[in-house]
Design a protein around this motif. Sequence first.
Motif, PDB file in Angstrom:
ATOM      1  N   GLU A  20      41.024  39.026  41.246  1.00 17.01           N
ATOM      2  CA  GLU A  20      41.543  40.394  41.254  1.00 17.01           C
ATOM      3  C   GLU A  20      41.753  40.805  42.700  1.00 17.01           C
ATOM      4  OE1 GLU A  20      42.417  42.432  38.769  1.00 17.01           O
ATOM      5  OE2 GLU A  20      41.826  41.028  37.231  1.00 17.01           O
ATOM      6  N   PRO A  21      42.598  41.655  43.078  1.00 13.51           N
ATOM      7  CA  PRO A  21      43.506  42.445  42.242  1.00 13.51           C
ATOM      8  C   PRO A  21      44.743  41.649  41.876  1.00 13.51           C
ATOM      9  CG  PRO A  21      43.763  43.052  44.531  1.00 13.51           C
ATOM     10  CD  PRO A  21      42.673  42.017  44.471  1.00 13.51           C
ATOM     11  N   SER A  22      45.327  41.955  40.731  1.00 15.48           N
ATOM     12  CA  SER A  22      46.547  41.275  40.325  1.00 15.48           C
ATOM     13  C   SER A  22      47.710  41.784  41.171  1.00 15.48           C
ATOM     14  CB  SER A  22      46.813  41.508  38.833  1.00 15.48           C
ATOM     15  OG  SER A  22      46.924  42.877  38.570  1.00 15.48           O
ATOM     16  N   GLY A  23      48.684  40.936  41.355  1.00 18.40           N
ATOM     17  CA  GLY A  23      49.857  41.321  42.131  1.00 18.40           C
ATOM     18  C   GLY A  23      49.736  40.996  43.610  1.00 18.40           C
ATOM     19  N   ARG A  24      48.514  40.706  44.069  1.00 20.18           N
ATOM     20  CA  ARG A  24      48.301  40.303  45.458  1.00 20.18           C
ATOM     21  C   ARG A  24      47.466  39.034  45.452  1.00 20.18           C
ATOM     22  NH1 ARG A  24      45.724  45.242  48.612  1.00 20.18           N
ATOM     23  NH2 ARG A  24      44.161  44.817  47.076  1.00 20.18           N
ATOM     24  N   ASN A  25      47.412  38.370  46.581  1.00 22.09           N
ATOM     25  CA  ASN A  25      46.582  37.183  46.698  1.00 22.09           C
ATOM     26  C   ASN A  25      45.112  37.622  46.658  1.00 22.09           C
ATOM     27  OD1 ASN A  25      44.915  35.109  47.791  1.00 22.09           O
ATOM     28  ND2 ASN A  25      46.737  34.155  48.676  1.00 22.09           N
ATOM     29  N   PRO A  26      44.371  37.298  45.592  1.00 28.58           N
ATOM     30  CA  PRO A  26      43.008  37.807  45.459  1.00 28.58           C
ATOM     31  C   PRO A  26      42.043  37.260  46.516  1.00 28.58           C
ATOM     32  CG  PRO A  26      43.530  36.315  43.667  1.00 28.58           C
ATOM     33  CD  PRO A  26      44.789  36.529  44.434  1.00 28.58           C
ATOM     34  N   VAL A  27      42.265  36.051  46.986  1.00 26.75           N
ATOM     35  CA  VAL A  27      41.381  35.494  48.020  1.00 26.75           C
ATOM     36  C   VAL A  27      41.560  36.276  49.317  1.00 26.75           C
ATOM     37  CG1 VAL A  27      40.829  33.450  49.397  1.00 26.75           C
ATOM     38  CG2 VAL A  27      41.329  33.214  46.955  1.00 26.75           C
ATOM     39  N   ILE A  28      42.809  36.517  49.696  1.00 28.63           N
ATOM     40  CA  ILE A  28      43.078  37.279  50.917  1.00 28.63           C
ATOM     41  C   ILE A  28      42.536  38.703  50.777  1.00 28.63           C
ATOM     42  CG2 ILE A  28      44.884  38.212  52.423  1.00 28.63           C
ATOM     43  CD1 ILE A  28      44.483  35.177  52.661  1.00 28.63           C
ATOM     44  N   ALA A  29      42.698  39.311  49.608  1.00 25.29           N
ATOM     45  CA  ALA A  29      42.177  40.666  49.387  1.00 25.29           C
ATOM     46  C   ALA A  29      40.659  40.692  49.534  1.00 25.29           C
ATOM     47  CB  ALA A  29      42.595  41.169  48.005  1.00 25.29           C
ATOM     48  N   ALA A  30      39.971  39.679  49.007  1.00 36.48           N
ATOM     49  CA  ALA A  30      38.510  39.622  49.117  1.00 36.48           C
ATOM     50  C   ALA A  30      38.069  39.410  50.564  1.00 36.48           C
ATOM     51  CB  ALA A  30      37.965  38.511  48.220  1.00 36.48           C
ATOM     52  N   ILE A  31      38.760  38.534  51.279  1.00 31.51           N
ATOM     53  CA  ILE A  31      38.429  38.300  52.691  1.00 31.51           C
ATOM     54  C   ILE A  31      38.667  39.563  53.506  1.00 31.51           C
ATOM     55  CG2 ILE A  31      39.131  37.041  54.781  1.00 31.51           C
ATOM     56  CD1 ILE A  31      39.639  34.603  52.918  1.00 31.51           C
ATOM     57  N   ASN A  32      39.766  40.253  53.248  1.00 33.57           N
ATOM     58  CA  ASN A  32      40.052  41.501  53.967  1.00 33.57           C
ATOM     59  C   ASN A  32      38.987  42.556  53.689  1.00 33.57           C
ATOM     60  OD1 ASN A  32      42.341  40.437  55.141  1.00 33.57           O
ATOM     61  ND2 ASN A  32      43.741  41.329  53.651  1.00 33.57           N
ATOM     62  N   ALA A  33      38.542  42.651  52.434  1.00 35.15           N
ATOM     63  CA  ALA A  33      37.492  43.622  52.093  1.00 35.15           C
ATOM     64  C   ALA A  33      36.184  43.268  52.803  1.00 35.15           C
ATOM     65  CB  ALA A  33      37.293  43.658  50.581  1.00 35.15           C
ATOM     66  N   ALA A  34      35.849  41.985  52.831  1.00 41.35           N
ATOM     67  CA  ALA A  34      34.628  41.553  53.520  1.00 41.35           C
ATOM     68  C   ALA A  34      34.729  41.825  55.014  1.00 41.35           C
ATOM     69  CB  ALA A  34      34.380  40.070  53.266  1.00 41.35           C
ATOM     70  N   ASN A  35      35.877  41.545  55.606  1.00 42.85           N
ATOM     71  CA  ASN A  35      36.051  41.796  57.041  1.00 42.85           C
ATOM     72  C   ASN A  35      35.957  43.279  57.375  1.00 42.85           C
ATOM     73  OD1 ASN A  35      36.237  39.101  57.716  1.00 42.85           O
ATOM     74  ND2 ASN A  35      38.471  39.059  57.602  1.00 42.85           N
TER      75      ASN A  35
END
Length: 92
Positions: A20-35
Amino acid sequence: MPAPGGQSVVILLTDGTPNEPSGRNPVIAAINAANALKSDDALIYGIGVGGQVDVSDIEFYTSGPTANFSFHVDNFNDATTAINSIVSDLNA
């Protein structure tokens, strides 16, 4: 959860690759949130649960040195041991 010194602490429990989230790369979204959390000076611990987890993936999200902040357990019941280790480290 704030650490004894007031620093925020995040414990990430995961059973594998983010989806998740759908529509975006979920791995990149998770890394960005962690950063974003790390740049706010939060400590991030990661606990991978089960056989679908690659610990090197968890290390993308955790604080460093990653060996001190990344754990792998076989099932969610075993996560208690990792969480107790984290709490013990925070209170040391």
